[in-house]
Scaffold this motif. Structure first.
Motif, PDB file in Angstrom:
ATOM      1  N   LYS A 232       0.813  -1.219   0.000  1.00 23.63           N
ATOM      2  CA  LYS A 232       0.000   0.000   0.000  1.00 23.63           C
ATOM      3  C   LYS A 232       0.843   1.265   0.000  1.00 23.63           C
ATOM      4  CE  LYS A 232      -3.300  -2.573   2.850  1.00 23.63           C
ATOM      5  NZ  LYS A 232      -2.358  -3.545   3.461  1.00 23.63           N
ATOM      6  N   LEU A 233       0.277   2.289  -0.628  1.00 25.73           N
ATOM      7  CA  LEU A 233       0.856   3.634  -0.689  1.00 25.73           C
ATOM      8  C   LEU A 233       0.173   4.481   0.386  1.00 25.73           C
ATOM      9  CD1 LEU A 233       2.503   5.903  -2.091  1.00 25.73           C
ATOM     10  CD2 LEU A 233       0.593   6.138  -3.686  1.00 25.73           C
ATOM     11  N   ALA A 234       0.946   4.948   1.355  1.00 20.36           N
ATOM     12  CA  ALA A 234       0.384   5.629   2.524  1.00 20.36           C
ATOM     13  C   ALA A 234       0.359   7.136   2.336  1.00 20.36           C
ATOM     14  CB  ALA A 234       1.186   5.274   3.769  1.00 20.36           C
ATOM     15  N   MET A 235      -0.815   7.697   2.093  1.00 22.84           N
ATOM     16  CA  MET A 235      -0.935   9.144   1.971  1.00 22.84           C
ATOM     17  C   MET A 235      -0.683   9.824   3.317  1.00 22.84           C
ATOM     18  SD  MET A 235      -1.322   9.142  -1.153  1.00 22.84           S
ATOM     19  CE  MET A 235      -1.101  10.925  -1.174  1.00 22.84           C
ATOM     20  N   MET A 236      -0.798   9.072   4.397  1.00 19.45           N
ATOM     21  CA  MET A 236      -0.601   9.632   5.731  1.00 19.45           C
ATOM     22  C   MET A 236       0.847  10.084   5.963  1.00 19.45           C
ATOM     23  SD  MET A 236      -0.924   5.959   7.709  1.00 19.45           S
ATOM     24  CE  MET A 236      -2.218   5.398   6.597  1.00 19.45           C
ATOM     25  N   VAL A 237       1.784   9.555   5.167  1.00 25.82           N
ATOM     26  CA  VAL A 237       3.184   9.955   5.329  1.00 25.82           C
ATOM     27  C   VAL A 237       3.764  10.522   4.033  1.00 25.82           C
ATOM     28  CG1 VAL A 237       3.632   8.341   7.217  1.00 25.82           C
ATOM     29  CG2 VAL A 237       3.991   7.588   4.860  1.00 25.82           C
ATOM     30  N   ALA A 238       2.902  10.798   3.061  1.00 22.45           N
ATOM     31  CA  ALA A 238       3.357  11.369   1.790  1.00 22.45           C
ATOM     32  C   ALA A 238       3.153  12.881   1.799  1.00 22.45           C
ATOM     33  CB  ALA A 238       2.596  10.745   0.627  1.00 22.45           C
ATOM     34  N   ASN A 239       4.194  13.617   1.421  1.00 21.60           N
ATOM     35  CA  ASN A 239       4.108  15.074   1.388  1.00 21.60           C
ATOM     36  C   ASN A 239       4.137  15.647  -0.021  1.00 21.60           C
ATOM     37  OD1 ASN A 239       4.145  15.536   4.290  1.00 21.60           O
ATOM     38  ND2 ASN A 239       6.243  14.770   4.206  1.00 21.60           N
ATOM     39  N   ASP A 240       4.498  14.806  -1.000  1.00 23.35           N
ATOM     40  CA  ASP A 240       4.536  15.257  -2.384  1.00 23.35           C
ATOM     41  C   ASP A 240       4.666  14.046  -3.302  1.00 23.35           C
ATOM     42  OD1 ASP A 240       7.281  14.490  -2.248  1.00 23.35           O
ATOM     43  OD2 ASP A 240       7.819  16.507  -1.578  1.00 23.35           O
ATOM     44  N   ALA A 241       4.731  14.289  -4.610  1.00 22.37           N
ATOM     45  CA  ALA A 241       4.813  13.201  -5.583  1.00 22.37           C
ATOM     46  C   ALA A 241       6.097  12.402  -5.419  1.00 22.37           C
ATOM     47  CB  ALA A 241       4.719  13.765  -6.992  1.00 22.37           C
ATOM     48  N   GLN A 242       7.178  13.076  -5.022  1.00 17.53           N
ATOM     49  CA  GLN A 242       8.450  12.377  -4.830  1.00 17.53           C
ATOM     50  C   GLN A 242       8.351  11.353  -3.702  1.00 17.53           C
ATOM     51  OE1 GLN A 242       8.245  15.782  -5.332  1.00 17.53           O
ATOM     52  NE2 GLN A 242       8.916  15.493  -7.461  1.00 17.53           N
ATOM     53  N   ASP A 243       7.592  11.679  -2.657  1.00 17.65           N
ATOM     54  CA  ASP A 243       7.392  10.733  -1.559  1.00 17.65           C
ATOM     55  C   ASP A 243       6.660   9.486  -2.043  1.00 17.65           C
ATOM     56  OD1 ASP A 243       8.685  12.220   0.323  1.00 17.65           O
ATOM     57  OD2 ASP A 243       6.885  12.947   1.334  1.00 17.65           O
ATOM     58  N   MET A 244       5.711   9.663  -2.958  1.00 17.56           N
ATOM     59  CA  MET A 244       4.984   8.502  -3.467  1.00 17.56           C
ATOM     60  C   MET A 244       5.916   7.580  -4.251  1.00 17.56           C
ATOM     61  SD  MET A 244       1.210   9.997  -4.498  1.00 17.56           S
ATOM     62  CE  MET A 244       1.797  11.013  -5.865  1.00 17.56           C
ATOM     63  N   GLN A 245       6.777   8.153  -5.082  1.00 15.18           N
ATOM     64  CA  GLN A 245       7.725   7.340  -5.837  1.00 15.18           C
ATOM     65  C   GLN A 245       8.692   6.638  -4.895  1.00 15.18           C
ATOM     66  OE1 GLN A 245       7.704   6.861  -9.312  1.00 15.18           O
ATOM     67  NE2 GLN A 245       9.086   5.209  -8.665  1.00 15.18           N
ATOM     68  N   LYS A 246       9.120   7.338  -3.860  1.00 15.93           N
ATOM     69  CA  LYS A 246      10.018   6.737  -2.874  1.00 15.93           C
ATOM     70  C   LYS A 246       9.367   5.532  -2.207  1.00 15.93           C
ATOM     71  CE  LYS A 246      12.363   7.666   1.516  1.00 15.93           C
ATOM     72  NZ  LYS A 246      12.608   8.667   2.593  1.00 15.93           N
TER      73      LYS A 246
END
Length: 372
Positions: free
Chosen positions: A78-92
């Protein structure tokens, strides 16, 4: 494709990999290996993990991915929006998950735990297009989301994103007609869109699996030869559109009991359904702690204890009498901040509590139970 991935050629029992068995605080790989071997040999193959589950993806790498052919199992992360601050965080996150798991692709990738704030974050950071792009590249095979919001939000999401291939919902007999989770309405909305469902919390985080509560005793007395947990699974196994029912399992005995329930499934009789209704009545009538989770107390706690969470889990203990679950949640909370045993009874939280709750007394009782 739907048949292959969503319920007809994989066993309905899904392996939840959030709560890991441990010995002396260390992950018990010997037990995990035995459990995964038993799970796979019994005809099941669906494993659920997440970026934010501590050590979970790494454990699956060691105990599953490195020991079985890649086409013999399905992994959902899963991709956690709770700890994502931008698009780069999602790729990470996806890069990290793939590396931890030791795979080139994941079978199902979900936006994690969507509710109002996280839905807004997903929209803001372009998470939906990001997920579709991952699928186009073959990095993930199927996309969807897990969900903790309202029925209205679920309906809106499925209308806006008709390409979603699976939704993970909290369904169990206690939440089915509850005013907060509204599991029945969530299920009916997913069915109206034709979206396959992955079930989480079928035993409400382990609470419904306890056999020492009044509700548990009622079900156990009706059939001493089966577990309380099996009643919750049978309640769900009759529903249409269910891809898998996820459950965390800490022992080989729990796994074997669940395998028996799923492989020898018998629909609930009318009398058994009445007993479940009675169990629900007993649970709902049990006195609990009326915390409203306003969070006024949290900024005033010098030990940074997650006070509303402890009030909730102690209240659940009073209802379900499940000490193992209480201890597990205490351990999980402790990894993020203060534990109940760290309460110094300063009274600062009680001064701002609008419900006038005896918080220090609850902390002391919870800490005593956990230590015992």
């Amino acid at each position: 494709m739907a048949d292959k991935y969503f319920g007809k050629s994989i066993g309905k029992l899904g392996y939840g990999n959030m709560r890991l068995p441990k010995v002396d605080g260390n992950i018990d790989f010997a037990t995990i290996d035995k459990m995964i071997d038993k799970f796979m040999m019994s005809g099941f193959s669906y494993f659920d993990t997440a970026y934010v589950y501590e050590s979970s993806e790494e454990v699956l790498n060691k105990s599953l991915v490195s020991r079985y052919p890649r086409d013999s199992f399905q992994i959902t992360t899963k991709l956690a929006m709770m700890v994502a601050n931008d698009a780069q965080d999602m790729q990470k996150q996806i890069d990290t998950s793939l590396a931890r798991l030791g795979v080139d692709f994941v079978d199902i990738y979900l936006l994690h735990g969507l509710k109002t704030d996280f839905i807004k974050a997903a929209d803001k950071f372009g998470a939906w297009d990001f997920m579709r792009n991952l699928k186009e590249k073959g990095i993930v095979k199927h996309i969807g989301f897990s969900f903790h919001g309202t029925p209205e939000e679920l309906d809106e999401l499925l209308h806006k994103h008709p390409y979603v291939e699976i939704v993970q919902l909290q369904l169990n007999y206690l939440d089915w007609d509850s005013s907060d989770v509204q599991a029945r309405r969530l299920y009916e909305i997913a069915r109206s869109h034709g979206t396959p469902i992955s079930v989480m919390e079928p035993n409400k985080g382990g609470w419904l699996a306890g056999e020492t509560s009044e509700a548990g005793k009622l079900l156990k007395s009706a059939n001493p030869n089966v577990s309380a947990a099996s009643w919750a699974f049978r309640y769900l196994l009759e529903l249409e559109g269910i891809a898998t029912i996820l459950t965390g399992m800490g022992t080989l005995e729990e796994l074997e009991d669940n395998i028996n329930t799923f492989t020898n499934f018998k629909p609930l009789s009318a009398d058994e359904r009445k007993l479940i209704d009675k169990a629900i009545e007993i649970i709902n009538a049990t006195p609990s702690i009326p915390c409203t989770s306003c969070n006024y107390c949290i900024p005033h706690c010098p030990e940074k204890i997650a006070i509303p969470a402890y009030l909730r889990i102690y209240s659940n203990y009073l209802i379900y009498k499940n000490l193992d679950t209480l201890k597990h949640i205490d351990f999980m909370l402790g990894s993020q901040g203060g534990q109940a045993k760290q309460c110094i009874s300063c009274g600062k939280c009680e001064k701002v509590c609008p419900q006038n709750l005896g918080i220090a007394d609850v902390m002391a009782k919870a800490a005593e139970l956990i230590a015992g």
